[in-house]
Write a protein that holds these residues in place. Structure first.
Motif, PDB file in Angstrom:
ATOM      1  N   GLN A 175       0.832  -1.200   0.000  1.00 20.68           N
ATOM      2  CA  GLN A 175       0.000   0.000   0.000  1.00 20.68           C
ATOM      3  C   GLN A 175       0.871   1.257   0.000  1.00 20.68           C
ATOM      4  N   LEU A 176       1.912   1.275   0.819  1.00 24.64           N
ATOM      5  CA  LEU A 176       2.823   2.419   0.831  1.00 24.64           C
ATOM      6  C   LEU A 176       3.504   2.596  -0.521  1.00 24.64           C
ATOM      7  N   HIS A 177       3.886   1.494  -1.128  1.00 28.77           N
ATOM      8  CA  HIS A 177       4.506   1.541  -2.450  1.00 28.77           C
ATOM      9  C   HIS A 177       3.553   2.175  -3.463  1.00 28.77           C
ATOM     10  N   ARG A 178       2.292   1.727  -3.478  1.00 30.21           N
ATOM     11  CA  ARG A 178       1.305   2.285  -4.413  1.00 30.21           C
ATOM     12  C   ARG A 178       1.058   3.766  -4.132  1.00 30.21           C
ATOM     13  N   LEU A 179       0.976   4.131  -2.862  1.00 35.99           N
ATOM     14  CA  LEU A 179       0.770   5.540  -2.515  1.00 35.99           C
ATOM     15  C   LEU A 179       1.943   6.406  -2.979  1.00 35.99           C
ATOM     16  N   ARG A 180       3.165   5.919  -2.802  1.00 34.41           N
ATOM     17  CA  ARG A 180       4.331   6.681  -3.266  1.00 34.41           C
ATOM     18  C   ARG A 180       4.325   6.817  -4.783  1.00 34.41           C
ATOM     19  N   GLU A 181       3.948   5.741  -5.480  1.00 34.90           N
ATOM     20  CA  GLU A 181       3.875   5.823  -6.943  1.00 34.90           C
ATOM     21  C   GLU A 181       2.830   6.848  -7.376  1.00 34.90           C
ATOM     22  N   LEU A 182       1.649   6.816  -6.740  1.00 37.25           N
ATOM     23  CA  LEU A 182       0.593   7.782  -7.065  1.00 37.25           C
ATOM     24  C   LEU A 182       1.059   9.212  -6.803  1.00 37.25           C
ATOM     25  N   LEU A 183       1.726   9.420  -5.661  1.00 38.50           N
ATOM     26  CA  LEU A 183       2.225  10.755  -5.346  1.00 38.50           C
ATOM     27  C   LEU A 183       3.291  11.201  -6.342  1.00 38.50           C
ATOM     28  N   ALA A 184       4.187  10.289  -6.691  1.00 39.37           N
ATOM     29  CA  ALA A 184       5.243  10.633  -7.655  1.00 39.37           C
ATOM     30  C   ALA A 184       4.641  11.012  -9.002  1.00 39.37           C
ATOM     31  N   GLU A 185       3.635  10.253  -9.470  1.00 36.51           N
ATOM     32  CA  GLU A 185       2.976  10.566 -10.749  1.00 36.51           C
ATOM     33  C   GLU A 185       2.269  11.904 -10.675  1.00 36.51           C
ATOM     34  N   CYS A 186       1.578  12.150  -9.560  1.00 33.90           N
ATOM     35  CA  CYS A 186       0.863  13.412  -9.381  1.00 33.90           C
ATOM     36  C   CYS A 186       1.835  14.596  -9.386  1.00 33.90           C
ATOM     37  N   VAL A 187       2.933  14.473  -8.636  1.00 29.14           N
ATOM     38  CA  VAL A 187       3.929  15.549  -8.585  1.00 29.14           C
ATOM     39  C   VAL A 187       4.545  15.760  -9.964  1.00 29.14           C
ATOM     40  N   GLN A 188       4.852  14.670 -10.676  1.00 27.49           N
ATOM     41  CA  GLN A 188       5.433  14.775 -12.020  1.00 27.49           C
ATOM     42  C   GLN A 188       4.499  15.539 -12.957  1.00 27.49           C
TER      43      GLN A 188
END
Length: 196
Positions: A175-188
């Motif tokens: 879950q943390l991995h998916r959240l970090r990926e979502l945040l990274a995509e959003c920030v990008q």
């Protein structure tokens, strides 16, 4: 009169030339470079490390490294950019040494985080990236927000969260991995919009 301090507007370039040439007052020149740049270097590291004492120690390490390598500074990039690169390397090493405290994940995830940090930190637009991250975090609520808060604000390890919540370690890690990926995509996406 000390030539290093003749003008309050002593530039980093003049100080660097004196340092590299080991001319008169070269040690004073380095002291002045530290004085001019230590505030932002310390702030740069403190904004990324919860332990401010460790950030201050890293800032000292940055200047020790700069002192040792000053002859290798070519002037192709700004001195601030060169110092930022040294700071990023020290920060990476610090995080790697304390992986369980800081990350709590696997090697592939660490590589992903390093690549993301390179993208945002090397761009020199940390404030834009932090603003984008703040906006993206605002879109996460409920249990996901609480999980991020426990892990990154409170500083609990994934194992501690697992023991307290009764949820499996692997499930939390994913879950943390998916959240970090979502945040990274959003920030990008937000950074791309800023640049266009």
């Amino acid at each position: 009169m000390n030539p290093v301090f003749d003008s309050p507007a002593s530039s980093s370039d003049a100080l660097l030339q004196r340092m590299q040439a080991r001319g008169p007052g070269w040690m004073e020149a380095f002291g002045e470079l530290v004085r001019l740049h230590e505030g932002w270097v310390r702030g740069f590291l403190r904004s990324r490390i919860r332990d401010w004492a460790a950030a201050d120690d890293l800032a000292q390490d940055v200047f020790v490294t700069a002192f040792r390598r000053i002859k290798t500074y070519s002037g192709d990039a700004s001195f601030e950019g060169w110092l930022r690169g040294i700071a990023i390397n020290h920060l990476r090493n610090f995080v790697r040494k304390r992986r369980e405290q800081c990350i709590g994940g696997n090697d592939e995830l660490q590589a992903l985080i390093d690549r993301g940090a390179d993208t945002f930190l090397a761009s020199g637009d940390e404030s834009g990236a932090l603003d984008a991250l703040h906006t993206c975090l605002g879109k996460i609520d409920g249990p996901s927000r609480e999980l991020l808060n426990q892990r990154y604000v409170t500083g609990k390890t994934v194992r501690e969260i697992s023991a307290e919540s009764g949820r499996g370690y692997s499930a939390l890690t994913m879950q943390l991995h998916r959240l970090r990926e979502l945040l990274a995509e959003c920030v990008q996406r937000k950074m791309e919009v800023r640049e266009s």
